[in-house]
Write a protein that holds these residues in place. Structure first.
Motif, short mmCIF file in Angstrom:
data_model
loop_
_atom_site.label_atom_id
_atom_site.label_comp_id
_atom_site.label_asym_id
_atom_site.label_seq_id
_atom_site.Cartn_x
_atom_site.Cartn_y
_atom_site.Cartn_z
N GLY A 321 0.71 -0.88 0.16
CA GLY A 321 -0.09 0.13 0.07
C GLY A 321 0.70 1.14 0.15
O GLY A 321 2.31 1.54 0.31
N ASP A 322 0.54 2.27 -0.30
CA ASP A 322 0.91 3.79 -0.27
C ASP A 322 0.09 4.70 1.19
O ASP A 322 -1.01 4.26 1.24
N LYS A 323 1.39 4.42 2.36
CA LYS A 323 1.14 5.29 3.52
C LYS A 323 0.60 6.43 2.79
O LYS A 323 -0.39 7.12 4.04
N THR A 324 0.27 7.43 1.97
CA THR A 324 0.15 8.56 2.00
C THR A 324 -1.43 8.73 1.20
O THR A 324 -2.48 9.49 1.87
N ASP A 325 -2.05 7.93 1.06
CA ASP A 325 -3.48 7.36 0.84
C ASP A 325 -4.31 7.29 1.54
O ASP A 325 -4.29 6.95 2.94
N THR A 326 -4.78 8.67 1.77
CA THR A 326 -6.52 8.09 3.03
C THR A 326 -7.35 8.10 2.78
O THR A 326 -8.28 7.80 3.44
N HIS A 327 -8.00 7.37 1.08
CA HIS A 327 -8.82 6.95 0.69
C HIS A 327 -9.28 6.05 0.03
O HIS A 327 -8.54 4.66 0.65
N LEU A 328 -10.88 5.45 1.28
CA LEU A 328 -11.44 3.65 0.93
C LEU A 328 -11.65 3.71 -0.65
O LEU A 328 -11.68 4.37 -1.24
N LYS A 329 -11.21 2.60 -1.03
CA LYS A 329 -10.95 1.97 -2.03
C LYS A 329 -11.95 0.78 -2.43
O LYS A 329 -12.00 -0.24 -1.89
N GLU A 330 -12.67 1.33 -3.64
CA GLU A 330 -13.67 -0.01 -4.05
C GLU A 330 -13.11 -1.12 -4.49
O GLU A 330 -12.43 -1.31 -4.56
N TYR A 331 -13.60 -1.77 -3.13
CA TYR A 331 -13.25 -3.80 -3.90
C TYR A 331 -14.27 -4.59 -4.83
O TYR A 331 -14.19 -4.96 -5.40
N GLN A 332 -15.00 -4.60 -4.62
CA GLN A 332 -16.45 -4.92 -4.81
C GLN A 332 -17.61 -4.83 -4.42
O GLN A 332 -17.68 -4.11 -3.54
N LEU A 797 -24.71 -3.43 -1.19
CA LEU A 797 -23.74 -3.55 -0.22
C LEU A 797 -22.19 -3.13 -1.35
O LEU A 797 -21.89 -3.82 -1.57
N HIS A 798 -21.60 -2.26 -0.53
CA HIS A 798 -20.45 -1.71 -0.79
C HIS A 798 -19.13 -2.61 0.41
O HIS A 798 -19.25 -2.64 1.08
N ILE A 799 -18.23 -3.18 -0.73
CA ILE A 799 -17.28 -3.38 0.08
C ILE A 799 -16.11 -3.03 -0.51
O ILE A 799 -15.20 -2.86 -1.75
N LEU A 800 -15.34 -1.67 0.86
CA LEU A 800 -14.46 -0.81 0.36
C LEU A 800 -13.00 -1.34 1.04
O LEU A 800 -13.05 -1.76 2.04
N GLU A 801 -12.07 -0.78 0.42
CA GLU A 801 -10.62 -1.61 0.72
C GLU A 801 -9.92 -0.06 1.45
O GLU A 801 -9.41 1.15 1.03
N ILE A 802 -9.19 -0.48 3.18
CA ILE A 802 -8.99 0.46 4.00
C ILE A 802 -7.44 0.66 3.61
O ILE A 802 -6.78 0.20 3.51
N PRO A 803 -7.03 1.74 3.35
CA PRO A 803 -6.49 1.85 2.91
C PRO A 803 -4.54 2.18 4.24
O PRO A 803 -5.32 2.06 5.61
N TRP A 804 -2.93 2.13 3.87
CA TRP A 804 -2.82 2.18 5.48
C TRP A 804 -2.64 3.27 6.65
O TRP A 804 -2.78 2.74 8.01
N THR A 805 -2.87 4.27 6.27
CA THR A 805 -3.00 5.34 7.19
C THR A 805 -4.07 4.79 8.03
O THR A 805 -3.83 5.45 9.24
N LEU A 806 -5.44 4.16 7.71
CA LEU A 806 -6.27 4.18 8.39
C LEU A 806 -6.59 2.86 9.27
O LEU A 806 -7.37 2.54 10.06
N SER A 807 -5.68 2.10 8.83
CA SER A 807 -5.64 0.84 9.32
C SER A 807 -4.34 0.57 10.65
O SER A 807 -4.14 -0.92 10.84
N HIS A 808 -3.11 1.17 10.19
CA HIS A 808 -2.55 0.71 11.22
C HIS A 808 -1.71 2.15 12.22
O HIS A 808 -1.47 3.22 11.38
N PRO A 809 -1.93 1.61 13.23
CA PRO A 809 -1.89 2.42 14.08
C PRO A 809 -0.59 2.95 14.91
O PRO A 809 0.60 2.24 13.73
#
Length: 900
Positions: A321-332, A797-809
């Motif tokens: 992932g890209d640590k600068t990306d903060t947007h949720l990405k559409e997965y399915q 039902l939207h499945i989105l992938e959480i970016p690195w900055t919002l998932s890793h403390p």
């Protein structure tokens, strides 16, 4: 004489008659005759309109060249002819051009018509005789002058209006140039269809545009050669600015030179050392600086001053992932294409052990009045919970049937094959999908239970398009008469470590599995349910068992057969409003043990896997042999927190106890009064959730704001946001970051709050869909991949992938957020303390004012006379001093003044 072919601007195309002749219609090719005042008896006068520009050119300016004493001016004929050559038809003298060219003299007389006697502001005298009569008027006989004096001035002489022909000055050309004309050709389209297709239902389907001929046409832009745009006018502003140039220079030392120096230490003799060591200045210096030197040495021992702080702030590097990306990405995304009715998603839950499998409950988008109106049709349509898999986004893997629409459901923490749901009619439904466990395990994404496997994209998986959807009937339904009367808004499984009795007392769980539920409903009640038999099972004859076995449908498991249509709540709680007979309407609840469900997920998975292996080996499923009846020898659990949070439909947050107490008058069991009640939300509360990192931190969302509470702090919320632009409809904590939570809005946006970045507003807002978000549920697939499920009002039902900055403390995020909550608690305590001090000060001020009022009323008559006497004596003393200072009274006279 000007030639007759010379034209004058006109819009009517008629020629004016010559002076002294009647009007005659002439062809358009001939010019018009100038207008004179022949009808008024002055054929030599021609009215004119002279603009300010013309007055400046010919020096006939009003109030400068022309005055009241001399209201005329002589203009040379040559100047007027030169004006014709310069301005042409625009010249104000152009209507009388012919008169000027035929004028015999060199100067023409132009008179200022101040009173508009002839209709315009100037008039021209076109003859020499008229010019001489105006400049040198003939003498009037005395008899005529006397006759004029006898005529009264007040007599009004009526003069009928005279129609004047319109004189063109060229304005029609300007109007024609400024008018808007349609230059493009209008295109008309006609769309038709067969009469037999009128009113027929329309079905849309997806197809590959590149595989069908003429299905995909690319419309690229191209320049149109037939289209031209003429720029008639353009306003351009210019500013003269001097050119600026930035230059820099660096001075170089072109003549390097080697230099050398030598120094030697300063040495003191023994005598000088003794005298210097005994000096007072040295002792004072050492006394003053010793403390600061000791502090500096201690700091050097405590912390390394040469450490690089920036390197300590950096986190571990990773290639994902890209640590600068903060947007949720559409997965399915998942949508049920097989149902014809319009439905919305009411609840979402990820499967606890099978990764890539998610369950969704749907309900018809109808109001209460519409449900009553279409109740007959709704009975024919099944109410379902759909199981979706990442491997097949079109076909649901399982469909759980229920008697009515499901608004909330939960997987059993002890066995994910057991599912409990709450209906809109107030019933609780139980399902057992153990028989279909192998089917859903084989379709999971990745083909393995290991979390280390990354989910494949949906287009790389091969769905089984020939399979049929599997419908599963419910095992048991609660009693309608003894359960909830309205829609069930929330449902929770109690932990497998404890159980409660009818009085709300807590005991150790005798079965070691989750056997009790808690629900809340819009009928103002909170109910606790037990899935075990209320009475001990009595051995029955074999014949009766066979008869009962025949009555059970073949596709319905007998796991909860003892509960079907006879299931009653173990205990029921009502949240009273106190003085009134009304009750609070709960919408969401949060128990003290809810946060345990977020932790030890891997341990729970291993436990469930062991149970499934034991079942396959032939051992009995614990839910198939539940112990019946209430056991009296249960061990109570001491120091167990029985208090929980409740969100209400009015926007209140209640902290209450589920333990029952006996009424001292009637002896009946009754609910305790709420410990605290706060109304901080301006709408129904739809989220009450404990933090997965802090057991005593609760998030509540409702209306247009959000609040964070701390259990045990009864002063108020730690954080209360301002009103959002749109109403909040869903929310959930982050599973991996303690300071992040997600909030859905009614306009399809999701607000992402990060308390480390901002505490007064969301750190990020992102659009997900075009309609209201109804549910949010995050899920951790692996240490590197996390998803969030977002459901909307249109049933997608939207499945989105959480970016690195919002998932890793970050490194110290847990302690930083904890410190923030502690600081907010101290702030609340300080504010509450200041309120008490202010209230005490206010009471003291009011008491002082009351005492002063009482004292003024309690004075006697003698005290009032004494005070008046003292005031009078002070006044005499002031008067005496004032008179002495002014010199009106001497010192000797003061004695007599005092005697008086």
């Amino acid at each position: 004489m000007a030639p007759k072919s010379q034209k004058q601007k006109s819009s009517g195309g008629q020629k004016k008659p010559k002076r002294g002749k009647t009007k005659q219609a002439l062809p358009d090719s001939e010019e018009r005759e100038p207008i004179n005042m022949e009808s008024m008896g002055h054929p030599e006068i021609y009215p004119l309109v002279l603009t300010t520009q013309t007055q400046e050119i010919l020096n006939c300016r009003i109030d400068k060249d022309i005055t009241d004493e001399q209201p005329y001016v002589l203009i040379k004929k040559e100047d007027i002819l030169a004006d014709f050559q310069n301005r042409g038809a625009v010249s104000d003298f152009y209507p009388v051009k012919k008169v000027i060219q035929e004028y015999p003299g060199d100067e023409l007389l132009v008179v200022y018509d101040k009173d508009f006697r002839y209709g315009l502001n100037f008039y021209l005298i076109g003859t020499e005789e008229g010019k001489e009569n105006y400049l040198n008027p003939p003498e009037v006989p005395e008899e005529q002058e006397e006759y004029k004096e006898h005529i009264p001035e007040d007599v009004y002489v009526y003069k009928p209006p005279i129609s004047k022909p319109w004189v063109s000055l060229g304005s029609e050309k300007e109007i024609e140039e400024e008018s808007v004309k349609e230059s493009t050709k209008q295109i008309t389209y006609m769309i038709s269809r067969k009469r037999s297709e009128f009113g027929a239902p329309i079905k849309f389907s997806d197809q590959n545009a590149s595989s069908v001929k003429d299905a995909y046409i690319e419309c690229t832009a191209y320049p149109d050669r037939h289209f031209t745009l003429k720029q008639l006018e353009k306003d351009v502003g210019m500013q003269v600015v001097p050119k600026i140039k930035d230059t820099s220079t660096q001075t170089r030392w072109t003549y390097p030179k080697n230099a050398i120096t030598q120094y030697y230490p300063r040495e003191l003799s023994e005598e000088e050392k003794e005298t210097f060591g005994q000096s007072k200045s040295l002792s004072d210096f050492l006394n003053n600086t010793s403390i600061s030197v000791e502090i500096a040495l201690q700091q050097n021992e405590i912390m390394n001053t040469f450490i690089d702080d920036w390197k300590c702030l950096a986190e571990e590097e990773s290639t994902f992932g890209d640590k600068t990306d903060t947007h949720l990405k559409e997965y399915q995304s998942f949508t049920d294409l097989h149902t014809l009715t319009e439905k919305m998603v009411t609840s979402v839950s990820w499967h606890p052990t099978i990764y890539g499998l998610i369950a969704v409950s749907v309900a018809v988008r109808l109001s209460l009045e519409e449900r009553v109106h279409f109740s007959g049709k709704l009975l024919l349509q099944p109410s379902l919970i759909l199981f979706w898999s990442f491997s097949d986004p079109i076909h649901p893997q399982l469909m759980l049937e229920s008697p009515d629409d499901i608004f909330c459901f939960k997987f059993c923490p002890s066995d994910p094959n057991i599912i409990a749901g709450g209906c809109i009619n107030g019933q609780i439904v139980m399902w057992d999908i153990t028989a279909h466990a192998d089917r859903i395990e084989n379709i999971k994404a990745g083909g393995s239970r290991s979390k280390k496997v990354t989910l494949k994209p949906m287009f790389l998986l091969e769905p089984d398009s020939n399979k049929e959807a599997t419908y599963i009937r419910h095992c048991a339904v609660s009693s309608i008469e003894n359960g909830h009367k309205k829609v069930i808004t929330d449902i929770h499984w109690l932990s497998d470590t404890f159980e409660i009795n009818r009085q709300g007392a807590v005991f150790e769980n005798r079965n070691g599995i989750c056997c009790q539920l808690v629900t809340c409903s819009a009928d103002c009640t909170i109910c606790f349910w037990d899935i075990r038999p209320q009475k001990a099972l009595i051995p029955q004859p074999i014949e009766k068992k066979k008869e009962e076995h025949i009555e059970i449908p073949f596709d319905v498991p007998s796991t909860f057969l003892h509960l079907d249509l006879s299931w009653k709540p173990l205990t029921k709680i009502r949240l009273s409003k106190g003085e009134t007979s009304l009750d609070h309407c709960p919408t969401k609840i949060s128990l003290s043990e809810d946060n345990l469900l977020y932790k030890a997920q891997e341990g729970m998975e291993d436990k469930i896997l062991a149970q499934s292996k034991a079942v396959k080996a032939g051992e009995m499923n614990p839910y198939h042999n539940l112990e019946g009846g209430l056991v009296n020898h249960l061990k109570p659990i001491e120091d167990f927190c029985t208090k929980f949070f409740v969100g209400t439909e009015e926007g209140g947050v209640i902290y209450t106890d589920w333990k029952m107490e006996r009424d001292p008058e009637t002896g009946r069991l009754m609910t305790k009064k709420p410990v605290s009640l706060y109304t901080v939300h301006d709408g129904a509360v739809h989220t009450v959730q404990r933090s997965p990192f802090y057991q005593d931190i609760i998030l509540t969302i409702g209306g247009w704001n959000v609040a964070i509470w701390k259990e045990g702090v009864m002063i108020g919320p730690l954080l209360q946001s301002s009103c959002a632009p749109k109403r909040y409809t869903a929310g959930h904590w982050s599973l991996t970051r303690p300071g992040v939570f997600y909030i859905g809005r009614e306009d399809g946006y999701i607000d992402i709050w990060d308390l480390l970045e901002k505490t007064h507003e969301p750190a990020l807002s992102q659009n997900i869909c075009i309609t209201m978000i109804t549910y949010i549920k995050p899920w951790t697939f692996s240490a590197r991949q996390q998803f969030i499920a977002i459901a909307d009002y249109y049933g997608t039902l939207h499945i989105l992938e959480i970016p690195w900055t919002l998932s890793h403390p970050s490194t110290n995020e847990v302690s930083s957020i904890n410190y923030y909550f502690e600081r907010e608690v101290k702030h609340l305590e300080y504010v509450e303390q200041r309120k008490k001090i202010r209230e005490q000060e206010k009471k003291e001020m009011e008491l002082e004012l009351e005492k002063k009022k009482v004292k003024t009323y309690q004075k006697s008559k003698e005290q009032l006379e004494a005070e008046l006497k003292l005031d009078y004596e002070s006044y005499l003393e002031l008067e005496k001093n004032t008179l002495i200072n002014l010199g009106f009274i001497k010192v000797k006279e003061t004695m007599s003044f005092m005697d008086l």
